[in-house]
Design a protein around this motif. Structure first.
Motif, short mmCIF file in Angstrom:
data_model
loop_
_atom_site.label_atom_id
_atom_site.label_comp_id
_atom_site.label_asym_id
_atom_site.label_seq_id
_atom_site.Cartn_x
_atom_site.Cartn_y
_atom_site.Cartn_z
N THR A 251 23.04 -1.40 1.94
CA THR A 251 23.13 -0.50 0.78
C THR A 251 23.91 -1.18 -0.35
O THR A 251 23.64 -0.92 -1.52
CB THR A 251 23.78 0.85 1.15
N LYS A 252 24.84 -2.07 0.00
CA LYS A 252 25.57 -2.80 -1.05
C LYS A 252 24.63 -3.73 -1.80
O LYS A 252 24.70 -3.88 -3.01
CB LYS A 252 26.75 -3.56 -0.46
N LEU A 253 23.76 -4.36 -1.02
CA LEU A 253 22.79 -5.27 -1.64
C LEU A 253 21.80 -4.50 -2.52
O LEU A 253 21.48 -4.93 -3.63
CB LEU A 253 22.06 -6.02 -0.52
N GLN A 254 21.36 -3.34 -2.02
CA GLN A 254 20.47 -2.49 -2.86
C GLN A 254 21.18 -2.12 -4.15
O GLN A 254 20.61 -2.19 -5.25
CB GLN A 254 20.12 -1.19 -2.12
N ALA A 255 22.45 -1.74 -4.00
CA ALA A 255 23.22 -1.30 -5.17
C ALA A 255 23.40 -2.46 -6.15
O ALA A 255 23.25 -2.30 -7.37
CB ALA A 255 24.59 -0.77 -4.72
N TRP B 188 18.65 -10.61 2.42
CA TRP B 188 18.44 -9.25 2.94
C TRP B 188 18.69 -9.23 4.44
O TRP B 188 19.31 -8.32 4.96
CB TRP B 188 17.02 -8.74 2.64
N ARG B 189 18.18 -10.28 5.11
CA ARG B 189 18.36 -10.33 6.57
C ARG B 189 19.83 -10.43 6.92
O ARG B 189 20.32 -9.74 7.81
CB ARG B 189 17.60 -11.53 7.15
N ALA B 190 20.54 -11.29 6.18
CA ALA B 190 21.96 -11.48 6.47
C ALA B 190 22.73 -10.17 6.30
O ALA B 190 23.73 -9.93 6.97
CB ALA B 190 22.54 -12.55 5.56
N LEU C 27 24.88 5.27 -5.11
CA LEU C 27 25.39 6.22 -6.11
C LEU C 27 26.16 5.46 -7.20
O LEU C 27 25.98 5.71 -8.40
CB LEU C 27 26.30 7.25 -5.45
N SER C 28 26.99 4.51 -6.78
CA SER C 28 27.80 3.80 -7.78
C SER C 28 26.92 2.94 -8.70
O SER C 28 27.22 2.79 -9.89
CB SER C 28 28.87 2.94 -7.10
N ALA C 29 25.81 2.42 -8.17
CA ALA C 29 24.91 1.64 -9.02
C ALA C 29 24.22 2.55 -10.03
O ALA C 29 24.03 2.18 -11.19
CB ALA C 29 23.88 0.91 -8.17
#
Ligand code: GLU
Length: 373
Positions: free
Chosen positions: A215-219, A197-199, A148-150
């Motif tokens: 989700t942080k990485l997606q954002a 992504w794995r990490a 959402l924030s992204a």
């Protein structure tokens, strides 16, 4: 600069079952200081469900959706009251903005959300955004406040998206169970490598929040593609926001892959492939557009096609010397739908309200939402 700062539940509660004022007071002080320096700030905050649980003394997070929505309904006003009390100490007025996925899915919602957030920032108000959990069902949910924030960062053309969490950043492995885990200082490059992504796999900390590192990485990936520099950092890091704004490197940084303007242009141009609306404008308007001005109703001479407010439309001018053809001079997001535009064409902006009975601003297309061709 424009900052979107996301506070997760684990940061707000510091891993407990209650909203924890000390950390938020400290962040509010920094937000106020940055606002005083002329930066524009938007807060995206989780914690509605947590605040509802705290109030109703529900020890375990329920799995079923109505129960969570009920808790969010109880908790959201409490969350806002919490922010109001704290930001009041620094003279900052807060506003509640509840969004769902459909507010980003182009067209009217996009424009409305964007304009509201812009108006709040212009008036020095701090928007506090959360997902509209009480009504958001699966089809229209973003689902987690990292993403959402992204989306918010992209909506407001933010320069920075700061994801504050209970971890110091993104690590090569889970630092809570792997002593060799090291902090990843920067993620650049067009694609995020699979090992990162794995990490990020597995979910984060306390079990109170929705998002983990994935989700942080997606954002972060979404934000950097829309022109923001994203940082994942620890909310409890002293002066984290003011130090970041001062250029210090904290946590994990994802430099932007494009500028916000490029990304906006891409958005507008991509909407143009199916653009059915055409606005014919006069030579005066074309000159003004080329000088960087917005398109006003007074320069509009004809409207064709049916479209909604928020749709991408083509701006056309008549070919010179009486030729029949038209040339596309620009493409942009219309502030008014086709029915309204037919009624206000050739009229000065200050008559829009008396003709329509309402208005969405002086511009037919704001210059920020316009790409010259
Ligand atoms: N919107 C939810 C809340 O306020 C949180 C979603 C999330 O943690 O990502 O409780």
């Amino acid at each position: 600069m424009r900052f979107v700062v996301k506070l997760g539940t684990s940061t707000l509660t510091r891993g407990t079952q209650r909203l924890s004022p000390p950390l938020v007071i400290d962040l509010a002080r920094q937000v106020a200081a940055l606002k005083d320096e002329g930066h524009e700030m938007v807060l995206v905050s989780s914690g509605a469900v947590a605040a509802g649980r705290e109030r109703l003394q529900v020890p375990h997070l329920p799995k079923n959706v109505p129960a969570k929505q009920m808790l969010a309904a109880v908790g959201q006003p409490r969350l806002m009251a919490f922010y109001e009390r704290i930001f009041e100490m620094y003279g900052v007025t807060v506003a509640q903005v509840l969004l769902t996925r459909k507010d980003f899915a182009g067209r009217r919602g996009y424009l409305n959300a964007r304009n509201t957030l812009a108006a709040l920032m212009e008036n020095g108000v701090l928007p506090v955004v959360n997902e509209n959990d009480t009504v958001a069902t699966d089809e229209i949910r973003v689902g987690d406040n990292d993403n959402l924030s992204a989306l918010v960062a992209s909506l407001v053309d933010a320069d920075w998206l700061v994801l504050l969490t209970d971890q110091a950043g993104l690590f090569t492995a889970d630092p809570r169970c792997d002593a060799d885990a090291c902090l990843i200082a920067e993620v650049a490059g067009k694609e995020i490598p699979p090992d990162i992504w794995r990490a990020a796999g597995g979910s984060g900390g306390s079990g109170l929040g929705t998002g983990g590192m994935v989700t942080k990485l997606q954002a972060a990936d979404l934000a950097r593609r829309s022109g923001a520099c994203c940082v994942i950092a620890q909310g409890a890091e002293p002066d984290v926001l003011t130090r970041l704004a001062g250029g210090e490197h904290i946590g994990t940084r994802f430099p932007p892959l494009a500028t916000a303007v490029e990304s906006r242009m891409r958005y507008i141009l991509s909407g143009g492939h199916h653009a059915v609306g055409r606005l014919l404008v006069d030579a005066g308007a074309v000159g003004a557009l080329r000088r960087g001005a917005s398109l006003l109703s007074v320069g509009l001479t004809a409207v064709s096609g049916e479209f909604d407010r928020g749709d991408t439309v083509r701006v056309m001018m008549k070919d010179p010397q009486g030729a029949d053809g038209e040339t596309e001079v620009a493409r942009g997001i219309a502030n008014y739908d086709s029915r309204d535009l037919v009624r206000i064409l050739r009229k000065p902006s200050d008559e829009i309200e008396s003709v329509l009975g309402y208005h969405f601003g002086d511009e037919v297309i704001h210059h920020n939402n316009l790409v010259l061709l």
